[in-house]
Scaffold this motif. Sequence first.
Motif, PDB file in Angstrom:
ATOM      1  N   ILE A 168      -4.465  -3.275  -4.659  1.00 56.54           N
ATOM      2  CA  ILE A 168      -4.229  -2.292  -3.603  1.00 56.54           C
ATOM      3  C   ILE A 168      -4.614  -0.901  -4.099  1.00 56.54           C
ATOM      4  CG2 ILE A 168      -2.470  -1.213  -2.155  1.00 56.54           C
ATOM      5  CD1 ILE A 168      -2.786  -4.062  -1.304  1.00 56.54           C
ATOM      6  N   ALA A 184      -7.681   1.553  -2.798  1.00 53.10           N
ATOM      7  CA  ALA A 184      -7.414   2.919  -2.338  1.00 53.10           C
ATOM      8  C   ALA A 184      -8.303   3.924  -3.051  1.00 53.10           C
ATOM      9  CB  ALA A 184      -5.943   3.261  -2.545  1.00 53.10           C
ATOM     10  N   GLU A 194       0.825  -1.208   0.000  1.00 50.69           N
ATOM     11  CA  GLU A 194       0.000   0.000   0.000  1.00 50.69           C
ATOM     12  C   GLU A 194       0.864   1.266   0.000  1.00 50.69           C
ATOM     13  OE1 GLU A 194      -2.651   2.042   3.482  1.00 50.69           O
ATOM     14  OE2 GLU A 194      -2.819  -0.124   3.217  1.00 50.69           O
ATOM     15  N   VAL A 238      -8.567   0.018   2.344  1.00 52.89           N
ATOM     16  CA  VAL A 238      -7.282  -0.672   2.352  1.00 52.89           C
ATOM     17  C   VAL A 238      -7.574  -2.164   2.401  1.00 52.89           C
ATOM     18  CG1 VAL A 238      -6.094   1.226   3.516  1.00 52.89           C
ATOM     19  CG2 VAL A 238      -7.078  -0.642   4.882  1.00 52.89           C
TER      20      VAL A 238
END
Length: 429
Positions: A238, A242, A172, A247
């Motif tokens: 990821i 976002a 992330e 998350v």
Amino acid sequence: MVQPLRIALAGLGTVGAGVIRLLDTNASLIAARAGRPIEVVAVCARDRSKDRGVDLSRYIWEDDMTALAARDDVDVVVELVGGSDGSALTLARRALGNGRGLVTANKAMMAHHGMELAAAAEEARVALKFEAAVAGGIPVIKGLREGAAANAVLRIYGILNGTCNYILSTMEDTGRDFGDVLKEAQALGYAEADPTFDIEGVDAAHKLALLASIAFDSRVDFSAMEVEGISRIRAADIAQAAALGYVIRLIGLADCDGGLFQRVQPCLVPRDHPLASVDGPTNAVVLEGNFCGRLLFQGAGAGDGPTASAVVADLIDIARGDAGPPFSMPVAALQPLERAGSGHRLARSYLRFTVADRPGVLAEISAAMRDAGVSIESLIQQGRPEENGEVLVVMVTHEGPESAVTRALELLDGSPSLTEAPLVMRLLG
């Protein structure tokens, strides 16, 4: 003179050495809080010559681990060997059979043999403690057994594996892909050389099985666990999460709605949820009770200090005379709950399809969703010309029964348009 609590320690790895350091460093504080000293009498490990950074010359060394359980000068055996079967289980059985208390950090052994060992402890009227088996130094088992004891637990869920959490939160933060971050985690010691148990969710599942048993007064049933790991998650997932305000975290969740439901699976967690801010090799557990509401337990899930802290906390309880049922209630009172199916459960889902870049593919996927009764909330198509023209198609569904998503994927099974199996993650709600 007050009789000390005399312990034998099997396993002198990171945690075992940490237990000795903790007992040395905080000896007077521990004795005051326990009501008597806690002393190591004997130890055992595979390599007698290895330097572990602690003075072992004070202790009797047993080459045969099981001999620790037969010593007349030992009150409690501490098992830090690991493994669901083999020498660890033999030692545990012999310790309890010989009337010795047992403290263990072995989540695999307790998930597979916890009921047998708990019954043996009850029969011998000795303590069996395993706080260190779940979430390292976080006192979540004590929180369940004691702090929330007056509550009916509605559900319990959380981040139960630090390796996976490190990998996902690093992906992330950096935008790197899974394989690259896994190698880094191995180099830093967060992941084992063979990381399968961690990244495929098995370690988290062992811990969840123990929490579910205590939370719902049920027999441990690891075989009823649904388990999926994180090895298929890409940097693109990821990024898409976002963009949607989420998350991705590996979540273990258990509840008792229509039977015992236990699942470990990567989920999309809203950014304003307490678990979304948990990053690095950290664990966090959320308990929801009918009177206490939502409780959050968070901290280091592994390491010599936190895990040793949990082990010694169990020893202090035993020194005080706490030898109650290991799973809060006697084994005979624990219910063998029926496994709850997941098809009726309502959820929003994230689906990622990797497909050939050609006309009609999106229509095919949409038709399968329509025919299965899945309502699509949003759809994103992302081309990847650098990889033979493959395209990522990401969908987020409206809330609906999980069985509908399962049916849609069955309709697409075998389609030549799909270049790999779809990825499904639930949105934590």
